[in-house]
Enzyme design. Sequence first.
Site, PDB file in Angstrom:
ATOM      1  CG  ASP A   1       1.671   8.240 -10.646  1.00 38.40           C
ATOM      2  OD1 ASP A   1       0.978   9.402 -10.510  1.00 38.40           O
ATOM      3  OD2 ASP A   1       1.368   7.385  -9.693  1.00 38.40           O
TER       4      ASP A   1
ATOM      5  CG  HIS B   1      -2.367   8.908  -9.738  1.00 44.83           C
ATOM      6  ND1 HIS B   1      -1.263   9.836  -9.009  1.00 44.83           N
ATOM      7  CD2 HIS B   1      -3.107   8.614  -8.411  1.00 44.83           C
ATOM      8  CE1 HIS B   1      -1.642  10.371  -7.761  1.00 44.83           C
ATOM      9  NE2 HIS B   1      -2.575   9.416  -7.508  1.00 44.83           N
TER      10      HIS B   1
ATOM     11  CD  GLU C   1      -3.529   9.886  -3.750  1.00 45.43           C
ATOM     12  OE1 GLU C   1      -3.283  10.496  -2.521  1.00 45.43           O
ATOM     13  OE2 GLU C   1      -2.715   9.592  -4.589  1.00 45.43           O
TER      14      GLU C   1
END
Length: 551
Positions: free
Chosen positions: A184, A255, A325
Amino acid sequence: MKRSTTTAPQLGLVPAPAHLDAVAGAGCTLDATTALAAGPGTGTTERWLHSTVGAALGLPLPPGPAGAPGTITLAVDPGLPPEHYRLDTTGGAVRITGGDPAGVFWGAQTLRQLLGADAFRRAPLAPGRATDLPAVRIEDGPRFGWRGMMLDVARHFLPKDDVLRYLDLLAAHKLNVFHFHLTDDQGWRIEIARHPRLTEVGSWRPRTKWGHRASELWDETPHGGYYTKDDIREIVAYAAERHIGVVPEIDVPGHSQAAIAAYPHLGNTDAVDTSALGVWDNWGVSPHVLAPTDATLRFYEDVLDEVLDLFPADVSPFVHLGGDECPRDEWRRSPAAQARIAALGLAGEDALQSWFLRHFDAWLAARGRRLIGWDEILEGGLPGGAAVSSWRGYAGGIAAAEAGHDVVMCPEQHVYLDHRQHGGPDEPMPIGYVRTLEDVYRFEPVPPGLSPEAARHILGTQANVWTEVMQNRARVDYQVFPRLAAFAEVAWSPLPAPEERDYAGFEARMTGHYARLDALGVDYRPPGGPLPRQRRPGVPGRPLEGTPPRR
């Protein structure tokens, strides 16, 4: 023979078995003379009984004749469905028969619960002491084939032994999928030999936000760590011995700031000075994403090539590539990204992300694996063979299932265990929705109104554990338990509709289960609220009832 309910509090079985008959008369006694007869295909359970139950109760469990009094007999019966088992403790003996090796193992987990909390310790309180079992006949099997938990080790690294411990906790609750979130913005946790800076640089951040990202507090201690290739091999082998599949997650194209910090050319160098980026020390969604270049594709093919070698197909048929995201702002500002969109004839940035995921879907499929991603991979078109982890609610999973794609239901509104368990002020760093033990128990993975054909695409369900505000094992324990026990029953047992579920009966069974968790050393949230040492006064969280971003 007397029929008892599956929620009998005196037995306290969690998750509740499908059918349980309590038989009049004596059951079976286990003591130093108890033998173990392990038939073909039962080796994993035989080893586990010796190393776990035998060690806890001080029982040597020498080999003995199958079916004889005073013997635990393990057998595989292909006539039973996969993962199903029968457990019989009548007539002075124990017989566990499974439809496959996994079924035998789950039957042994039930046997351990019947033996009482002492069977969950690491050493005997009274070596060789006789332990009486009730006389029962149990026939049981899971509702779903995918019963999982995702553990985020990127935000806060957990040492290898803590990961192995969580595999034991999953097995104790008959959960069979471990989703391993390894990369991440805040850290890269898996050794990749061809790209060593991923761990040399990407596994460490200089400091960490203390609390939610709106907090003004910082922990100035550098944080990091990673798993070597041998660590990963050990984790995968340990999981396989417990009939747990491992789903590795390598997050792309969002990410990815930790990877870009290690190798700046992976970022959109014509839109931002990627050489100035470090591993992110804050929470939320980083704006820095992977560049859609051939060099990036080749780099991640290298990464995935080593990942596939570490996670064999029989244990890890799925590879999770995130796909969620991913802010598009850098792509909008990047001439190179815009040129790529034009050259490919794509409709825009959403389609560019889909192109990225489609590339790796085909790459994995050519190697006998399947891509799974968060439900944002539906945007711009879902890759043909991909499965969906539906996290933003039911909608993504419903759309994917109705379109013929496999789905794992893990909506944040129900099964994000990083969300707070109570609305009171003592919850440590409270995040997101209030989701109590009862809320989790009443979660239903299959949405009402789903067509029968679409419902067949619901592989199962998964609880997710994001660790931004979980700095160590004790904090993870507090957030995960006891709610994981309720989730395990939802995933395993044939429960009625949510409003008809016997929560009072579940609570009664949890009385005995808390004793098991105590014996295992699980630092769960007590029913009455956090202990003083479990609180985090003065450290702000994000106690919103709206729709908080996941990370």
